[in-house]
Design an enzyme around this catalytic site. Structure first.
Site, mmCIF file in Angstrom:
data_model
loop_
_atom_site.group_PDB
_atom_site.id
_atom_site.type_symbol
_atom_site.label_atom_id
_atom_site.label_comp_id
_atom_site.label_asym_id
_atom_site.label_seq_id
_atom_site.Cartn_x
_atom_site.Cartn_y
_atom_site.Cartn_z
ATOM 1 N N CYS A 81 0.834 -1.204 0.000
ATOM 2 C CA CYS A 81 0.000 0.000 0.000
ATOM 3 C C CYS A 81 0.876 1.265 0.000
ATOM 4 O O CYS A 81 1.511 1.568 -0.992
ATOM 5 C CB CYS A 81 -0.988 -0.049 1.163
ATOM 6 S SG CYS A 81 -2.294 1.169 0.982
ATOM 7 N N HIS A 168 -3.719 -5.117 0.267
ATOM 8 C CA HIS A 168 -3.216 -5.641 1.548
ATOM 9 C C HIS A 168 -3.260 -7.171 1.576
ATOM 10 O O HIS A 168 -4.313 -7.737 1.896
ATOM 11 C CB HIS A 168 -4.050 -5.083 2.706
ATOM 12 C CG HIS A 168 -3.798 -3.636 2.961
ATOM 13 N ND1 HIS A 168 -2.886 -3.186 3.877
ATOM 14 C CD2 HIS A 168 -4.315 -2.530 2.377
ATOM 15 C CE1 HIS A 168 -2.854 -1.867 3.877
ATOM 16 N NE2 HIS A 168 -3.717 -1.440 2.967
ATOM 17 N N GLU A 170 -2.004 -9.011 3.778
ATOM 18 C CA GLU A 170 -2.040 -9.455 5.184
ATOM 19 C C GLU A 170 -3.454 -9.500 5.755
ATOM 20 O O GLU A 170 -3.682 -10.078 6.820
ATOM 21 C CB GLU A 170 -1.142 -8.548 6.048
ATOM 22 C CG GLU A 170 -1.654 -7.130 6.306
ATOM 23 C CD GLU A 170 -1.417 -6.153 5.158
ATOM 24 O OE1 GLU A 170 -1.228 -6.606 4.020
ATOM 25 O OE2 GLU A 170 -1.465 -4.931 5.389
#
Ligand code: XMP
Length: 508
Positions: A81, A168, A170
């Site tokens: 990001c 993202h 994660e």
């Protein structure tokens, strides 16, 4: 150990990146964004660097930047990001403000080849949360994947092993996010799995020995898995010198004190039960603002622990704080405070006691593994999380003993019905929230005007992101019927269908 360094630019999900990598069994550390190249090079076993997200824009004057030279250390770098935009910016590409931004789940289309996306489909569901976009690549970088709004959603420089992803990986809403991180950690960085729970216990035990020495200590025991694990671990090392203090605030779960007495009588633990309900309710009188509630409760806990520490002549206050508690309370310089977790945010500047948090760097699943290893009972290990401020943050508006009773009973009914349906262990937590409004109902052929209860049932792996649970309607109906039948003050039940983000799990 092989190590991945994560530079923290303040994004809410920075610590989730750490969580994911630790889950792979690889050692990783979160470091400040301005860590210098020389200091990174000193980390033995450094295998790769990840640049986290941030709420800032690379063009803001005060946005967090990193030493550009870290891109030339010679280990692979992945920007996520803001980190993705920062690599482009530092390498003389171009970043611009995207028109309306891109938020939520969207489709990623792969148009190039990259080891980073190995094993993924041509189109993937990914989760975006950004305004700025990379509009022009630096020299020697190529586009790997795009979305409708991001013409450069994934890039790479194969020679320098530098990668950027605008989304993202994660966050669990990115379906194959773990695969992308694994590709980076294992295939690109060649890091080895070297983390084991027995090593973690050994390291923490060594630290406890050194930190407490010959002093006496007290521990704030709530009955949750974090403080219970901490208590048993510390008592194994310092024995009788530890006093475990359980404070009944009047804002605890149904029959909590009996549960505590029963569970901890199985262990050789010096347990002290303090009934302080009156003190908590009078301190919370007329208070409605959530942060104020949290701070008052935190302060009162500390006053009580201070008093007991003096009686016991203890110099150390041990708390079961874990990593996720600290993240949301804003442990890092670039991130914003979401909530003051009582065991972190309520501490006064000056205290007579030294506060020590042995599990501060662990996540819930690691704590549960340690608990198992120490022989704690399943009742504690698989218990749902319960917040430090207790039912106070599930009563919207002023907290009173009567309201605490309503929300406690409703919460108990929800938990009991989930246990009956064999669903208790499948969800992260399940509880009731009491709203400070009333609505009209019809009960026994007469008009009623009573409170509504919100039922909140959530699934989560790490407390940082979560989805509401798609509980079968029959179970929700049983819960609703029981709550309105068994709690006289309630005539309406609603189900909270919000995910985190944008909502948090608790309502305050
Ligand atoms: P939120 O509401 O922030 O909650 O999405 C995430 C998890 O943390 C728990 N929680 C707390 N735990 N002290 C705690 O020990 C607190 O002040 C606190 N506030 C929230 C919450 O129950 C959920 O499991």
């Amino acid at each position: 150990m092989d190590t991945i360094a994560i530079l923290d630019f303040g994004g809410q999900y920075c610590h989730l990146i750490l969580r994911r990598i630790l889950d792979f069994g690889v050692h990783a550390e979160v470091l400040p964004s301005n860590t210098r190249k020389e200091d990174l090079k000193k980390i033995s076993g450094l295998k790769g660097i990840i640049l986290s997200g941030s709420a800032a824009s690379v063009y803001d004057n005060d946005s967090p930047k990193c030493d550009k030279e870290i891109l030339n250390i010679g280990v692979p770098v992945l920007g996520i990001c803001y980190g993705h935009q920062l690599i482009a910016y530092l390498e003389n590409g171009e970043v611009k403000s995207g028109n309306a931004g891109e938020y939520g789940v969207t489709e990623l289309r792969t148009i190039g080849q990259s080891g980073l996306l190995q094993g993924l489909s041509k189109t993937e569901k990914i989760w975006m949360n950004h305004k700025d976009i990379v509009t022009k690549l630096p020299q020697d970088y190529s586009v790997v994947a795009v979305t409708d709004k991001s013409p450069i959603a994934v890039f790479e420089n194969q020679k320098k092993k530098q990668y950027g992803v605008q989304f993202h990986p994660e966050v669990t809403h990115t379906e194959n996010g773990n695969r992308i991180l694994e590709n980076f950690i294992f295939n690109v960085c060649n890091a080895k799995k070297e983390l084991m729970i027995s090593n973690i216990i050994e390291n923490i035990s060594d630290e406890i020995r050194k930190k407490i020495g010959n002093r006496k200590a007290i521990i704030a025991l709530s009955g949750g898995v974090d403080s219970s694990t901490t208590a048993i671990l510390v008592s194994r090392i310092i024995g009788e010198k530890l006093t475990a203090v359980y404070v009944d605030t009047g804002l605890m779960r149904h029959k909590e004190t009996e549960f505590m007495e029963q569970e901890f009588s199985k262990h050789n633990l010096n347990l002290k039960i303090i009934n302080a309900a009156d003190r908590f309710f009078s301190a919370l009188k007329n208070i409605t603002e959530p942060e104020e509630k949290r701070k008052i409760i935190g302060k009162l806990f500390i006053d009580i622990f201070d008093e007991i520490a003096q009686q016991e002549k203890a110099g150390v206050l041990i708390q079961g704080t874990i990593y996720s508690d600290r993240i949301e309370s804003g442990i890092t310089p670039n991130s914003s405070v979401i909530k003051s977790h009582h065991n972190v945010g309520g501490l006064p500047e000056k205290m007579n006691l030294e506060v020590y948090e042995p599990l501060r760097d662990l996540y819930k699943n690691e704590v549960r593994s340690i608990a198992k290893n120490l022989g704690l009972s399943e009742n504690i290990i698989n218990r749902h999380v319960f917040p430090g401020p207790g039912l106070a943050i599930r009563i919207i508006g002023e907290v009173t003993p009567e309201k605490a009773e309503i929300v406690r009973k409703a919460g108990y009914i929800i938990e009991e019905e989930l246990r009956n349906a064999n669903l208790y262990n499948k969800v992260w937590m399940a509880f009731a929230v009491l709203l400070p409004i009333k609505s009209v109902g019809i009960q026994g052929d007469a008009r009623s005007y009573k409170y509504p209860i919100v039922v909140r049932i959530i699934e989560s792996k790490d407390a940082m992101t979560a989805n509401f649970s798609k509980i079968p309607y029959e179970i929700l109906e049983k819960i609703s019927t029981r709550i309105t039948n068994e709690i006289n003050e309630v005539n309406r039940v609603v189900y909270d269908i919000s995910n985190k983000p944008p909502a948090t799990m608790e309502w305050e």
